[in-house]
Design an enzyme around this catalytic site. Structure first.
Site, mmCIF file in Angstrom:
data_model
loop_
_atom_site.group_PDB
_atom_site.id
_atom_site.type_symbol
_atom_site.label_atom_id
_atom_site.label_comp_id
_atom_site.label_asym_id
_atom_site.label_seq_id
_atom_site.Cartn_x
_atom_site.Cartn_y
_atom_site.Cartn_z
ATOM 1 N N LEU A 37 0.808 -1.220 0.000
ATOM 2 C CA LEU A 37 0.000 0.000 0.000
ATOM 3 C C LEU A 37 0.846 1.276 0.000
ATOM 4 C CD1 LEU A 37 -2.741 -1.119 2.548
ATOM 5 C CD2 LEU A 37 -2.675 -1.419 0.068
ATOM 6 N N HIS A 38 0.345 2.272 -0.708
ATOM 7 C CA HIS A 38 1.001 3.578 -0.782
ATOM 8 C C HIS A 38 -0.043 4.659 -0.538
ATOM 9 C CE1 HIS A 38 -0.881 3.698 -4.700
ATOM 10 N NE2 HIS A 38 -0.242 2.592 -5.058
ATOM 11 N N HIS A 95 -3.578 4.281 -2.029
ATOM 12 C CA HIS A 95 -4.500 3.410 -1.275
ATOM 13 C C HIS A 95 -4.984 4.101 0.001
ATOM 14 C CE1 HIS A 95 -1.838 0.335 -3.353
ATOM 15 N NE2 HIS A 95 -3.031 -0.032 -3.755
ATOM 16 N N LYS A 100 1.312 7.530 -8.069
ATOM 17 C CA LYS A 100 1.688 6.482 -7.095
ATOM 18 C C LYS A 100 1.245 5.136 -7.638
ATOM 19 C CE LYS A 100 2.628 9.163 -3.333
ATOM 20 N NZ LYS A 100 3.764 9.074 -2.408
#
Ligand code: PAF
Length: 283
Positions: free
Chosen positions: A34-35, A38, A186
């Site tokens: 996750l980044h 998210h 992203k």
């Protein structure tokens, strides 16, 4: 406090208890690693639902035989930290055998031309896998709302169509693309980029910006805009265009003239890494 569930049964009993209390439920489907993109989906879900479930599942059915299923980045411990910080209540982290039991043979597939456009040209089975897993997640969690990023614009359009066609009682919320400070969208796959590739990857967001500027300046001809966007991308030797396209925002079919709500989308290989980006024309 973030709860973890690995079985469908655990999810169902937790969600049932929430619903008995009259609480609304939001779902954020993810493949993990996750980044901030998210995180923004989880925050949007927390802002509009009483309880939020995120799924972390690298879905094998949406990867082609020569794609990166085996090497797709995974870090569940870090994912849990991100989810907890963003206010998520429950994470669903099933084994593939929980989602695809032995003998699994039923898929959800959009039979229009939509899944064969854009990413579907190089990823022919991708959207069948996405629709199947997302439909299963919808059935397992039974959320009131589900949150998806606009970076995967074709996926979002296909999921909206699936919800309509199958009369699923779920509101689909599309959330804006989150970018690095230099413009790169992203993506979990950004981790594949080495230093020079990371720099070269900026051509995607530069092409997006150029397209937006041309439209703001009054350009109406999609072919002219696409040609100039391609020129920017091709100026970087290690960038290889998969597609750069101007399409209807709902059907994903090509358009010749700039139209409100339409989509300019691209997939570009930077070295071996395939990245996507897009922008929509304001309504
Ligand atoms: O966008 C993704 O990460 C995946 O395609 C999704 C929606 C979680 C389905 O596996």
């Amino acid at each position: 406090m973030l709860q973890t569930a690995t079985t469908i049964q655990e999810i169902r009993s937790t969600v049932r208890a929430w619903k008995q209390q009259g609480l609304t439920v939001g779902l954020v489907p993810t493949m993990g690693y996750l980044h901030a993109g998210h995180e923004s989906l989880v925050k949007a879900a927390v802002a509009s639902c009483d309880r939020v479930v995120a799924s972390v599942f690298v879905n094998p059915t949406q990867f082609g035989p020569n794609e990166d299923l085996a090497t797709y980045p995974r870090d569940f411990a870090h994912d849990c930290q991100v989810l907890e910080k963003a206010g998520c209540h429950l994470v669903f982290h099933p084994e593939p055998s929980e989602m695809y039991p032995e003998g699994f043979c039923t898929y959800v597939e959009n039979l229009s031309a939509m899944p064969q456009q854009l990413c579907g040209k190089t990823r022919p089975i991708h959207f069948r896998g996405v629709c199947t897993v997302v439909c299963k997640l919808f059935n397992i969690v039974q959320p009131d709302k589900a949150f998806f990023g606009q970076k995967d614009a074709q996926q979002l359009a296909i999921i909206k169509r699936m919800v309509k066609d199958l009369s699923l009682d779920i509101e689909i919320v599309g959330c804006p693309i989150v970018r690095e400070s230099d413009g790169l969208a992203k993506s979990s796959r950004n981790v594949y980029l080495n230093q020079s590739e990371r720099q070269a990857a900026l051509v995607l967001s530069q092409a997006v910006r150029l397209g937006q500027e041309l439209i703001a300046a009054g350009e109406k001809d999609c072919a002219t805009i696409l040609a100039k966007m391609c020129q920017v991308i091709e100026s970087t030797p290690i960038a290889r265009i998969d597609y750069v396209a101007a399409v209807d925002g709902q059907t994903m079919l090509p358009l010749e003239t700039v139209t409100p709500g339409m989509l300019f989308a691209m997939a570009v290989y930077i070295g071996k890494t395939r990245l996507i980006d897009n922008f929509s024309v304001a309504n």
